[in-house]
Structure formats: C-alpha cells, structure tokens
Design a protein around this motif. Structure first.
Motif, mmCIF file in Angstrom:
data_model
loop_
_atom_site.group_PDB
_atom_site.id
_atom_site.type_symbol
_atom_site.label_atom_id
_atom_site.label_comp_id
_atom_site.label_asym_id
_atom_site.label_seq_id
_atom_site.Cartn_x
_atom_site.Cartn_y
_atom_site.Cartn_z
ATOM 1 N N GLN A 92 0.830 -1.207 0.000
ATOM 2 C CA GLN A 92 0.000 0.000 0.000
ATOM 3 C C GLN A 92 0.865 1.257 0.000
ATOM 4 N N SER A 93 0.404 2.265 -0.717
ATOM 5 C CA SER A 93 1.173 3.512 -0.856
ATOM 6 C C SER A 93 1.204 4.319 0.436
ATOM 7 N N THR A 94 0.461 3.876 1.424
ATOM 8 C CA THR A 94 0.444 4.558 2.721
ATOM 9 C C THR A 94 1.501 4.029 3.687
ATOM 10 N N TRP A 95 2.295 3.060 3.243
ATOM 11 C CA TRP A 95 3.321 2.476 4.120
ATOM 12 C C TRP A 95 4.315 3.559 4.563
ATOM 13 N N THR A 96 4.620 3.587 5.853
ATOM 14 C CA THR A 96 5.569 4.556 6.399
ATOM 15 C C THR A 96 6.871 3.859 6.749
ATOM 16 N N ASN A 97 7.967 4.335 6.196
ATOM 17 C CA ASN A 97 9.261 3.699 6.436
ATOM 18 C C ASN A 97 9.748 3.978 7.853
ATOM 19 N N ARG A 98 10.656 3.104 8.303
ATOM 20 C CA ARG A 98 11.262 3.255 9.626
ATOM 21 C C ARG A 98 12.787 3.222 9.509
ATOM 22 N N ALA A 99 13.298 3.979 8.570
ATOM 23 C CA ALA A 99 14.741 4.007 8.323
ATOM 24 C C ALA A 99 15.507 4.358 9.591
ATOM 25 N N THR A 100 16.587 3.635 9.820
ATOM 26 C CA THR A 100 17.409 3.856 11.011
ATOM 27 C C THR A 100 18.876 3.709 10.650
ATOM 28 N N ALA A 101 19.736 4.281 11.451
ATOM 29 C CA ALA A 101 21.161 4.336 11.107
ATOM 30 C C ALA A 101 21.869 3.002 11.309
ATOM 31 N N THR A 102 21.459 2.245 12.318
ATOM 32 C CA THR A 102 22.150 0.999 12.646
ATOM 33 C C THR A 102 21.168 -0.165 12.653
#
Length: 418
Positions: A92-102
């Motif tokens: 779904q285009s509503t997916w929210t990423n949870r990008a993190t550094a480590t």
C-alpha cells in the motif's frame, strides 16, 4: 559423475546463452530466450557484460511489460498474482518507512525487522507502479529507498550480520533497480550506500568466512552474499563486482558454489536426474530458502546474458527437482554428508535427509518452473508440481512475520508466468 536422463538434453549439446545469441544472430535468439539482444549480443562467456541491461536483476523489461499487459487484460494467472500483490499490506502507498542508522541482526538489540519489512514494502510498491502505473506507489517506494539510502550507516550484530548484509543487500538493490529512472528516486544515494554499507560485509564473508573453517557455514550464507555482490555490481554498473559473484558461483571454495551446494548427483531416478542439496540433512525450510537464493543469482545473471541455470550440466535444476520431489512427499536418495565446523574444521555428519519443515511453503518455485519448463521447454516434473501447488505466489508478509517469511521477494506468478 552424472549421465543424462531422457528428459534432459546432454551437457555436450548445450550452447551457452551468449553463444546462442551470437550464433542465431542476436535479436531472434534473444526473443526466443526471453532476453534483451541489445544488451546481450557480443558478450564473452563467463565475464561481465560490457554494458549492463537495465532493468536487469530479477525482472527485465519484457517481464514487466508482459505482466502489465496480462493484468490489464484480466488474464490468469497474472491477474491472480496481481490480486495477491495488491492485497498485501506492504503493497500500500500509505506504508511509512522506519529508516534507522544501525541495523542489528544477531545478539543484543536486534532490530533488523525494520529493514526487511521496509524492503518488502519498497519492492511491492515498485511492482505496483511498474505493472499498474500508479504514481502513489512509485512515490512510496522512492521515499522508502531514499530514506534508507540516506540514513543507514551500519549493519552489525553477531555472525548473523552477514546474513543480513547478504539477504537484504540483494533485495534492496532489486527494489532500487525497479525504481531506476523514476524522477523522485535518488539512485546515486542508493548506489553509494550499497557500496559503503553492504558490499564490505559481503566481500568480507566470501573472502574470510568470519575466520571459520571454509565449510562451517551453510550454503545459504554464501549464496545471499554472492547475490548481494552481483546485485550491487548490476546496480552500479561495476563489472568487477558482477564478475566476483559469477566466478564464486562457479569456483568458490565455500558451500554456496555450485558443486559444493549440490555435492551428490543421482542420474535417472524414476526417469529424472536429481542432485542432493547441501542443507538437505539440516531441514527443508533452509533447503527451500536455498532454491530462492540460488534462483535469484541465476535469474539476475540470465538477465545479463550469463546462463548459470544450465551451468555444469544443469546442476541446479537437478537439485531443485530433488528438493521439490522430497517436499511433495516422495522419496529421494541420500548420501551421508560430512563437513568441517568451527575454526578447526571438526567433522560432523548427517546420515539421513531431514523431514523438519517438510512441505513448507515458500515463494521460490515460479521463477524456477517458468525458466526450466517454459523458457527452455524441459520436463521439470517436480518443480512444476511444486510451483502450481503454491500458486499464486505472495511475498513478504504472506508467509509469516519472522525473517524466514522475508528471505525471498516473491510474487513469481505475477512476474514469471509465461
């Protein structure tokens, strides 16, 4: 060690895919084989192409166009595969990423689920854009990939960090390859991050095996890191990296190279040639994972003009037939497998095939059947039966929430049916 069965052409009679392209005059042969003549013609067997084909990892332009046309027409099995894709929450285009550094896999503080869930979402949204043309899905995929490319600094943990670097390396690169050319996607940032974060770990494992005995790690450890190196090579148009993976597949010292991954061959078993998979005495979940990891390598190489599917007398096909046959609840032969473990290569042996996880469903079979059974028109009896027993294939999130459900990108019915 092997002889041909009535169902498989002799090794002596095989032409390399590149050789056939040259012999048949390029374009005609490429169309027959499902490839791109412009990118494949003139390549030298066993070396990286002088110009890389894009898109050219798990899916080429023909795959994408076929899915687009068939889905628009409402034709099965493509339509059923599309419905499986669009029903997945990560598509779904509503997916929210949870990008993190480590990212940590193995040991204290594990958080690698953040990465594999977001990769699945990026890949699945990219497929929806490529096949369905929906801008919202393109924006979502690009946002996920851009966020991770600009945020991720380290993949760490215990030895399992090498699994993370391998599996999520080739998967992330494949999502990026689908988004190549989209104005909102920062390809340069993705390329830089892949070379800086993933490749060093991939290379470290393939060259040093975490300072362990060369046979200590199962085939999948090599395979996922080989796949990542190959995918990074394609993503960055780097011939040296691509060749590193190609050469390791053929001649590597670890268990992921083709002769180590398939150590025993059984010609003419009930009319079919079979090959014992290196992890068959361990369990069937990891064995089927191997079908997906080696399949990804073979498909990416195929789209760049290298036929690893048929390498060494179609050794991989024999293994896939073996694994499929056993997981369809048929009997297969088994030879005691002995290997060295730890740092001192202490020997262990498996004397029988493992029934653990027998019949587990993983979305790895469509890629193999539609290659051997439809591209090459070979009798792939057991692969075919397994393929259709699990169709239409889903992807990340459809096979459980733990990492095993995300070891493969899936949706092979949609993208490989022919």
């Amino acid at each position: 060690m092997s002889r041909t069965s009535p169902h498989q052409p002799s090794e002596q009679g095989e032409l390399s895919r590149r050789g056939l392209l040259k012999t048949a005059g390029g374009l005609t042969a490429a169309l027959v084989l499902g490839g791109s003549a412009a990118a494949l013609a003139g390549n030298t067997a066993g070396a990286a192409p002088s110009t890389f084909t894009h898109p050219g990892m798990l899916h080429n332009a023909g795959d994408i166009n076929r899915a687009k046309v068939r889905v628009a027409a409402g034709t099965d099995p493509w339509r059923s595969g599309w419905n499986r894709l669009t029903a997945n929450s990560r598509s779904q285009s509503t997916w929210t990423n949870r990008a993190t550094a480590t990212i940590i896999r193995g040991g204290t503080g594990q958080n690698y689920g953040l990465l594999y869930n977001d990769i699945a979402a990026a890949y699945q949204n990219a497929l929806r854009w490529r096949v369905g043309g929906t801008e919202a899905n393109a924006q979502c995929a690009a946002t996920i990939l851009n966020a991770w490319s600009r945020t991720l600094k380290t993949v760490t943990g215990n030895a399992d960090r090498f699994l993370a670097a391998g599996i999520y390396g080739w998967q992330f690169a494949n999502a990026c390859e689908l988004m190549r050319g989209y104005s909102g996607f920062d390809l340069a940032a993705a390329q830089e991050m892949m070379v800086r974060v993933f490749y060093p770990l991939n290379n470290q494992f393939l060259t040093g095996h975490n300072d362990a005995c060369i046979t200590n790690y199962w085939a999948n450890w090599d395979l996922c890191n080989m796949a990542s190196v190959m995918a990074i090579g394609i993503l960055t148009d780097n011939a040296a990296k691509y060749d590193q993976a190609l050469n390791y597949f053929k001649n590597g010292a670890g268990n992921g190279s083709i002769r180590h991954a398939v150590p025993f061959l059984y010609p003419g078993v009930e009319g079919y040639d079979l090959g014992q998979w290196q992890e068959s005495g361990r369990d069937q979940g990891h064995t089927m994972m191997g079908m997906g990891q080696m399949g990804a390598i073979c498909e990416m190489a195929w789209n760049q003009g290298d036929d690893l599917y048929s390498y060494d007398g179609r050794r991989f096909m024999k293994a896939a037939q073996y694994v499929a046959k056993y997981n369809l609840n048929n009997n297969v032969p088994y030879t005691t497998y002995t290997w060295g473990t730890g740092q001192n290569c202490a020997q262990q042996s498996q004397t029988v095939i493992s029934a653990a996880s027998r019949g587990q469903v993983r979305p790895v079979w469509a890629m193999l059947h539609y290659h051997y059974g439809r591209r090459l028109l070979l009798d792939d009896k057991y692969i075919s039966q397994m393929c259709f027993s699990v169709a239409p294939e889903g992807g990340g999130g459809d096979y459980g929430s733990d990492s095993g459900g995300f070891d493969q990108l899936g949706f092979g019915t949609l993208m490989y049916a022919k």
